[in-house]
Design an enzyme around this catalytic site. Structure first.
Site, PDB file in Angstrom:
ATOM      1  N   SER A 169     -33.882  -5.121   9.406  1.00  0.00           N
ATOM      2  CA  SER A 169     -34.238  -5.951   8.246  1.00  0.00           C
ATOM      3  C   SER A 169     -34.967  -7.182   8.763  1.00  0.00           C
ATOM      4  O   SER A 169     -34.755  -7.601   9.909  1.00  0.00           O
ATOM      5  CB  SER A 169     -32.967  -6.400   7.507  1.00  0.00           C
ATOM      6  OG  SER A 169     -33.270  -7.388   6.542  1.00  0.00           O
TER       7      SER A 169
ATOM      8  N   TYR B  60     -24.648 -10.192   7.576  1.00  0.00           N
ATOM      9  CA  TYR B  60     -25.688  -9.164   7.451  1.00  0.00           C
ATOM     10  C   TYR B  60     -26.830  -9.454   8.437  1.00  0.00           C
ATOM     11  O   TYR B  60     -27.279  -8.563   9.172  1.00  0.00           O
ATOM     12  CB  TYR B  60     -26.214  -9.140   6.011  1.00  0.00           C
ATOM     13  CG  TYR B  60     -27.342  -8.161   5.774  1.00  0.00           C
ATOM     14  CD1 TYR B  60     -27.093  -6.798   5.650  1.00  0.00           C
ATOM     15  CD2 TYR B  60     -28.670  -8.598   5.660  1.00  0.00           C
ATOM     16  CE1 TYR B  60     -28.137  -5.906   5.421  1.00  0.00           C
ATOM     17  CE2 TYR B  60     -29.705  -7.714   5.438  1.00  0.00           C
ATOM     18  CZ  TYR B  60     -29.432  -6.365   5.314  1.00  0.00           C
ATOM     19  OH  TYR B  60     -30.465  -5.477   5.095  1.00  0.00           O
TER      20      TYR B  60
END
Ligand code: NAD
Length: 260
Positions: A154, A167
């Protein structure tokens, strides 16, 4: 003249294929000719996707997988290779997120994110790679057609964003995991690369884009838009193909310029 990439004869294993990017990745690889193994926990959604891919002329198979359970990983990979054939392409896509300030992160939040995004992704890749390595070492020279592992990291793994600390930390681990795997497995013709998507409209965040906060975020993006799952198709197909044999250990942002 035209340029095309053909994945006919290849087997692709996609984790977290039951929704969002994983479902799109599966459709795209099937469209490029690969037989696709749809691996996730929500079997009913995988069956619907299989029907859709078959309706589009593709070859798809459904296998239950929980990436947080090592026994499930081993069983799913073995099942896929028995039913469909040797896995040539792994799309390591299953992932989860939580949203809270760092001071509010609980042990459960932390473990939830790391068990899926880091430990799960690592052991899925390891299980697939062990089989690829065995084929690479056992194959007569020139007969192993190569392996491709595509880790879905990501932009949050490269650029820290507020309220998704664990995350972001987990995706940074996926970035380093990609390089470690590329370093050790590259010489066996197993290429490992990471895609770092920017904001893509999927089930995970669809409702957020309709809120005032979501609209504010869109307005802060360089081109004031979020992507669609199909915006990653070309990069995915390239990394899955034998044409990308010179690309190994790359961490590629597909984020519409958000990270610059
Ligand atoms: P999504 O929630 O639709 O997809 C995640 C998939 O992973 C789901 O199908 C879910 O069931 C599956 N999954 C979760 N835990 C699992 C487990 N234990 N075992 C098996 N499958 C499991 O969201 P998405 O946007 O499609 O996300 C796909 C990947 O892309 C994730 O790794 C995510 O972090 C990454 N990503 C998404 C975006 C975005 O903006 N959508 C941006 C950057 C990275």
């Amino acid at each position: 003249m035209s340029y095309s990439i053909d994945l006919s004869g290849r087997v692709a294993f996609i984790t977290g294929a039951s929704s969002g990017l994983g479902a799109q990745f599966a459709r795209t690889l099937a469209c490029a000719g690969a037989a696709v193994v749809l691996a996730a926990r929500r079997i009913d959604q995988l069956k619907d996707l299989r029907a859709r891919i078959e309706g589009e002329g593709g070859d798809a198979h459904v296998i239950g997988l929980d990436v947080t359970d090592l026994a499930s990983i081993r069983a799913a990979v073995a099942h896929a290779e028995t039913e469909v054939g040797s896995i040539d392409i792994l799309v390591n896509n299953a992932g989860v997120s939580t949203t809270q300030r760092l001071q509010d992160v609980t042990e459960d939040d932390f473990d939830y994110v790391f068990a899926t995004n880091v430990k799960g992704a690592f052991f899925v890749a390891q299980e697939v790679a062990k089989r690829m390595l065995a084929r690479a070492k056992g194959a007569a020279p020139g007969t192993f057609t190569g392996g491709r592992i595509i880790n879905i990291a990501s932009m949050a793994g490269l650029k820290v964003l507020a309220q998704i600390g664990p995350y972001a930390m987990s995706k940074a681990a996926v970035v380093q995991m990609t390089k470690a795997m590329a370093l050790e497995w590259g010489r066996f013709e197993i290429n490992v690369n990471a895609i770092c998507p920017g904001y893509i409209d999927t089930e995970i965040n669809h409702l957020h884009w309709q809120t005032e906060q979501g609209q504010k975020l869109i307005n802060m993006l360089p081109r004031k838009r979020v992507g669609k799952p199909e915006d990653l198709d070309a990069l995915l197909v390239l990394l899955a193909s034998s044409e990308s044999h010179f690309i190994n250990g790359a961490v590629i942002a597909a984020d519409d310029g958000f990270g610059v």
